[in-house]
Design an enzyme around this catalytic site. Structure first.
Site, short mmCIF file in Angstrom:
data_model
loop_
_atom_site.label_atom_id
_atom_site.label_comp_id
_atom_site.label_asym_id
_atom_site.label_seq_id
_atom_site.Cartn_x
_atom_site.Cartn_y
_atom_site.Cartn_z
N LYS A 77 20.69 128.29 66.06
CA LYS A 77 19.83 129.59 65.72
C LYS A 77 20.39 130.04 67.34
CE LYS A 77 16.12 127.10 64.83
NZ LYS A 77 16.95 125.93 64.66
N ARG A 93 23.92 118.87 74.22
CA ARG A 93 23.00 119.43 75.24
C ARG A 93 22.51 119.39 76.05
NH1 ARG A 93 19.17 122.71 70.68
NH2 ARG A 93 18.53 120.46 70.37
N ARG A 150 16.61 118.46 77.08
CA ARG A 150 15.67 118.11 75.96
C ARG A 150 15.08 117.07 75.64
NH1 ARG A 150 16.29 122.72 71.74
NH2 ARG A 150 14.84 121.40 70.85
N ARG A 206 12.17 115.11 64.08
CA ARG A 206 12.53 116.58 63.09
C ARG A 206 13.42 117.19 62.71
NH1 ARG A 206 15.52 117.84 69.21
NH2 ARG A 206 15.78 119.86 67.90
N ARG A 216 7.73 127.94 60.83
CA ARG A 216 8.43 126.65 60.63
C ARG A 216 7.86 126.34 58.93
NH1 ARG A 216 11.38 125.78 65.24
NH2 ARG A 216 11.57 123.97 65.30
#
Ligand code: G5P
Ligand code: MG
Length: 221
Positions: free
Chosen positions: A18, A125, A158, A169, A91
């Protein structure tokens, strides 16, 4: 200067791209990009009230409560031009209904990326917290390892990218966020894009948005 309203959301599982696709959209069409996750992480860093509240949920891979998020995002939307792409909100169906009552959305974009691809991706990431710029080893590696390309500031990994938190998640996504896709399908504004890579998905998103965004919205060169 844009003369028309344009209001859109981008949906997709954690790490489906996203942020990556949003960056390409806002650079192409000069939209405001509001990422709920980026805004929350910036508030955590500044130790604001909303940041301290959100941190408890984020580090466990849970969603921040709807009432907190609806108030937070409504305020953020009031502070930008009414030509925006909202990333990471809504969400839950409760959030989607709250947004629908206040704003006329033009389109909801949904990215479909297989979960095994996602799980592999989050390991590499790296994020520049102040801007939300995101990198991945081997896909869009930073020019200097560990440093943001634009500012040279340090990149971080993160806390919620740890494998056990990513798993949580993805479970939360299945249970709470997947119904949001159906919400927008019923409203008739859903556009879906499937692929294993962002480079495969991006041309399809670009084609689609070109049919929505009129020339009044200034394109960046
Ligand atoms: P966030 O920050 O919204 P997620 O979980 O929705 O978090 P995330 O993790 O930010 O989404 P993304 O934006 O979909 O992922 O993906 P991305 O960052 O662009 O890409 C992921 C990685 O893959 C990057 O390293 C990128 O470079 C790389 N990549 C992209 N494309 C490719 C490719 O083609 N190939 C390869 N190899 N790599 C690629 O939310 C975080 C938390 O905040 C709270 C929740 O606790 C949430 O868990 N929160 C909310 N809670 C309640 N309600 C809300 N509305 C909330 N919003 C946030
Ligand atoms: Mg993101």
């Amino acid at each position: 200067m844009a003369t028309k309203l344009f209001k859109s959301v981008i949906l997709g599982a954690p790490a489906s791209g996203k942020g990556t696709i949003s960056a390409r959209i806002v650079n192409t069409f000069n939209l405001e990009h509001i990422s709920s996750g980026d805004k929350l992480r910036q508030n955590i860093q500044k130790k604001t009230e909303v940041g301290l509240e959100a941190q408890k949920y984020i580090k466990e891979g849970k969603l921040v409560p709807d009432d907190v998020m609806i108030k937070f995002i409504s305020q953020e939307l009031n502070s930008v031009r009414p030509v925006w792409l909202l990333d990471g909100f809504p969400r839950t169906v409760a959030q989607a209904k709250a947004l629908w009552e206040i704003h006329n959305l033009d389109v909801a974009l949904n990215l479909i990326v297989p979960f095994p691809v996602i799980i592999d991706r989050v390991k590499g990431r790296w994020v520049h917290l102040p801007s939300g710029r995101v990198y991945n080893e081997g896909f869009n590696s930073p020019k200097v390892p560990g440093k943001d390309d634009i500012t040279g500031e340090p990149l971080i990994q993160r806390d919620d990218d740890l494998p056990e938190v990513v798993q949580k998640r993805l479970e939360q996504y299945e249970k709470l966020t997947r119904p949001v896709i159906e919400f927008y399908r019923e409203k008739g504004i859903l556009q879906e894009f499937a692929g294993n890579t962002s480079n495969e998905i991006w041309p399809k998103v670009l084609d689609c948005l070109t049919t929505y965004l009129p020339l009044q919205i200034t394109k960046r060169n």
